[in-house]
Design an enzyme around this catalytic site. Structure first.
Site, PDB file in Angstrom:
ATOM      1  N   SER A 264       0.835  -1.191   0.000  1.00 49.94           N
ATOM      2  CA  SER A 264       0.000   0.000   0.000  1.00 49.94           C
ATOM      3  C   SER A 264       0.873   1.246   0.000  1.00 49.94           C
ATOM      4  O   SER A 264       2.081   1.177   0.198  1.00 49.94           O
ATOM      5  CB  SER A 264      -0.867   0.003   1.259  1.00 49.94           C
ATOM      6  OG  SER A 264      -0.018   0.158   2.385  1.00 49.94           O
ATOM      7  N   LYS A 265       0.235   2.395  -0.216  1.00 51.47           N
ATOM      8  CA  LYS A 265       0.983   3.653  -0.171  1.00 51.47           C
ATOM      9  C   LYS A 265       1.529   3.884   1.230  1.00 51.47           C
ATOM     10  O   LYS A 265       2.606   4.418   1.411  1.00 51.47           O
ATOM     11  CB  LYS A 265       0.064   4.803  -0.565  1.00 51.47           C
ATOM     12  CG  LYS A 265      -0.090   4.863  -2.053  1.00 51.47           C
ATOM     13  CD  LYS A 265      -0.794   6.124  -2.471  1.00 51.47           C
ATOM     14  CE  LYS A 265      -1.453   5.882  -3.799  1.00 51.47           C
ATOM     15  NZ  LYS A 265      -2.839   5.416  -3.687  1.00 51.47           N
ATOM     16  N   ARG A 266       0.758   3.447   2.211  1.00 54.14           N
ATOM     17  CA  ARG A 266       1.209   3.587   3.587  1.00 54.14           C
ATOM     18  C   ARG A 266       2.527   2.833   3.790  1.00 54.14           C
ATOM     19  O   ARG A 266       3.465   3.332   4.380  1.00 54.14           O
ATOM     20  CB  ARG A 266       0.152   3.011   4.542  1.00 54.14           C
ATOM     21  CG  ARG A 266      -0.935   3.985   4.958  1.00 54.14           C
ATOM     22  CD  ARG A 266      -0.702   4.503   6.332  1.00 54.14           C
ATOM     23  NE  ARG A 266      -1.295   3.852   7.487  1.00 54.14           N
ATOM     24  CZ  ARG A 266      -2.245   2.951   7.600  1.00 54.14           C
ATOM     25  NH1 ARG A 266      -2.797   2.428   6.529  1.00 54.14           N
ATOM     26  NH2 ARG A 266      -2.659   2.554   8.755  1.00 54.14           N
ATOM     27  N   GLY A 268       4.626   2.258   1.596  1.00 58.82           N
ATOM     28  CA  GLY A 268       5.652   3.020   0.878  1.00 58.82           C
ATOM     29  C   GLY A 268       6.232   4.115   1.737  1.00 58.82           C
ATOM     30  O   GLY A 268       7.450   4.291   1.812  1.00 58.82           O
TER      31      GLY A 268
END
Ligand code: GLU
Length: 507
Positions: A264-266, A268
């Site tokens: 997820s972007k999190r 990242g």
């Protein structure tokens, strides 16, 4: 494999930073090219001007440079098959789109955005909530399949906005052999009539990728799994335009998954997925993101870790140099299932590489991390010694700053509280003697210092264990670091004595 010279390409769109999956695609392309003594091409796919992020292209080049996976041909390196930016090839694509129309494989579509919206509403059903422009619908729309030739000509002459769409066969099976997945087949009935040429004359990815892979003589196309559903469109375009013989072999690389599923972007933000920090704010998070480079990864470890995200050589070996990877890599051994990324494992790779690289090589990479903390390294020889002394304790290059900055600058803080409760007159006397003894010392090395220190402890009837920790805190500031006499030896006589005196005053 045919006897043609291997030519592969990485074809990023300059829409943001390069993430793990992107760099792994670069890596597999690179390894494959080098193994087959072929060419690795970097092509910038910038036909979607609305998604263009200024700086992204430069960023991609910098990433490839840092990882050491540089292309043989690109907009920077040049080459015989340029230009290597699709926006600079715009005029090329139209001819191919028109050829497809002439041959009956594509058509002009004049539908306005309102008409498209109406179509989506009118044909919406419970089973098909988002109808596509496909073989069922195209006969009900305003295009060169439903209008007369004269009407079409009139619209074209009047400069009416239009796109060119592929005419997907209503009922065919398109198959090809993927190097990772084996035989894959698609039913064309479920694929929509993708736009090939947009109203602004720019090609879409679908047309541009096929035309450019052909013109650049690409023999193998490796890309992310997310492109698998588009493969039937590309296979058909190849057949229609260039025949099946020239078609590159495809491999669709598996997704990279986080510990709990898709990355997820999190994740990242937490782990630094871009290769290194973007010098623009991430449009999605409005933040500056740290990348692997800033987190303190070595490029050697980074590509080693990435290579094993979805591939192994069939043995238990995990540490590979780039040269070994070039020799051993094979697309057939890439797993088709998603590969799990584990940040702790990434750090393990980095640690292994830190242990293996010569300190002099590490010094060049570590120095900027000290400088970023305003610690100036004037003495490179000292840095090399420090690196050798602390590398066993470092997983990231940033750890060297934590583990080694006290060699170059007096610690800002001393953990006085760790010493104070057990401090007494005997210890104070002991350290006063240590200072005198060290001042007279002529042989300033770790063994000698340790020997003297322990003898003094015995003579003063203090347990060495009770004065070693205070000595460490005097020199380092806290309860960490390598063997304390190694530290004193490297710090030198003057600095060691200065720090002991300073600490005694603090007490
Ligand atoms: N421009 C596409 C992307 O950014 C490239 C896909 C391909 O390699 O064919 O993912």
């Amino acid at each position: 494999m045919s006897s043609k010279k291997v030519r592969v390409r990485f074809a990023p769109s300059p829409t943001g930073g390069l993430h793990l999956g992107g760099v792994r695609t670069v890596l597999y392309n690179y390894l494959f090219a080098k193994q087959h003594k072929g060419d690795f091409i970097l092509r910038i796919e910038d036909t979607d001007q609305s998604r263009y992020v200024p700086g992204a292209e430069e960023y991609i080049f910098n990433c490839l440079q840092w990882t050491g996976l540089e292309p043989d041909e690109s907009a920077i390196q040049g080459g015989q098959y340029g230009p290597y930016r699709q926006s600079e090839r715009k005029s090329l694509y139209k001819t191919y789109a028109e050829q497809l129309i002439k041959d009956g494989y594509a058509y002009y579509a004049f539908d306005t955005p309102e008409e498209l919206e109406k179509m989506r509403n009118d044909f919406k059903t419970a089973v098909n909530p988002s109808p596509q422009y496909d073989h069922n619908i195209r006969n009900k729309m305003r295009n060169s399949l439903t209008l007369t030739a004269a009407e079409v000509q009139q619209l074209l002459d009047a400069g009416t906005r239009h796109v060119i769409r592929i005419k997907m066969p209503a009922n065919e099976t398109v198959s090809f052999t993927d190097m990772i997945r084996g035989d894959v087949s698609f039913d064309t009935a479920v694929v929509d009539d993708k736009v090939l040429l947009k109203a602004d004359g720019m090609p879409t990815y679908h047309l541009a990728v096929v035309v450019d892979d052909y013109l650049m003589k690409i023999t193998h196309a490796f890309r992310g799994e997310e492109w698998l559903p588009s493969a039937p469109v590309h296979v058909l375009l190849w057949k229609y335009l260039f025949g099946s013989d020239n078609m590159p072999e495809w491999a669709h690389l598996p997704l990279i998954l986080g510990p709990n599923g898709k990355l997820s972007k999190r994740d990242g933000a937490k782990y630094g997925f871009p290769v290194f920090a973007m010098n623009w704010l991430d449009p999605k998070t409005n933040e500056l993101t740290e990348g692997f480079k800033e987190k303190g990864f070595l490029p050697e470890a980074f590509i080693n870790m990435l290579a094993l995200l979805g591939w192994n050589d069939g043995s238990v070996q995990e540490i590979f140099t780039k040269e070994a990877l070039i020799e051993k890599f094979s697309m057939e051994r890439v797993h088709s299932g998603g590969a799990k990324f584990d940040y702790e494992k990434a750090k393990w790779f980095n640690h292994e590489w830190i242990k293996r690289l010569p300190a002099a090589d590490l010094a060049q990479q570590v120095k900027p991390f000290f400088e970023a903390k305003s610690i100036n390294i004037a003495d490179e020889k000292l840095l090399i010694k420090v690196i050798d002394l602390v590398k066993e304790r470092c997983h990231l290059l940033t750890d060297f700053v934590e583990q080694g900055s006290f060699f170059f600058t007096t610690p800002e803080k001393f953990d006085v509280d760790a010493v104070k409760p057990k401090w007494n007159e005997a210890k104070a006397l002991f350290f006063a003697e240590v200072i005198r003894n060290f001042e007279l010392s002529t042989l300033w090395n770790a063994a000698e210092l340790e020997h003297n220190f322990k003898e003094m402890a015995a003579a003063n009837q203090v347990k060495p264990g009770e004065v070693l920790l205070p000595l460490r805190i005097m020199l380092v500031g806290g309860k960490f670091g390598p063997h304390v006499f190694d530290i004193a030896a490297l710090l030198g006589k003057e600095e060691t004595i200065k720090r002991i005196k300073h600490f005694l005053r603090l007490l």
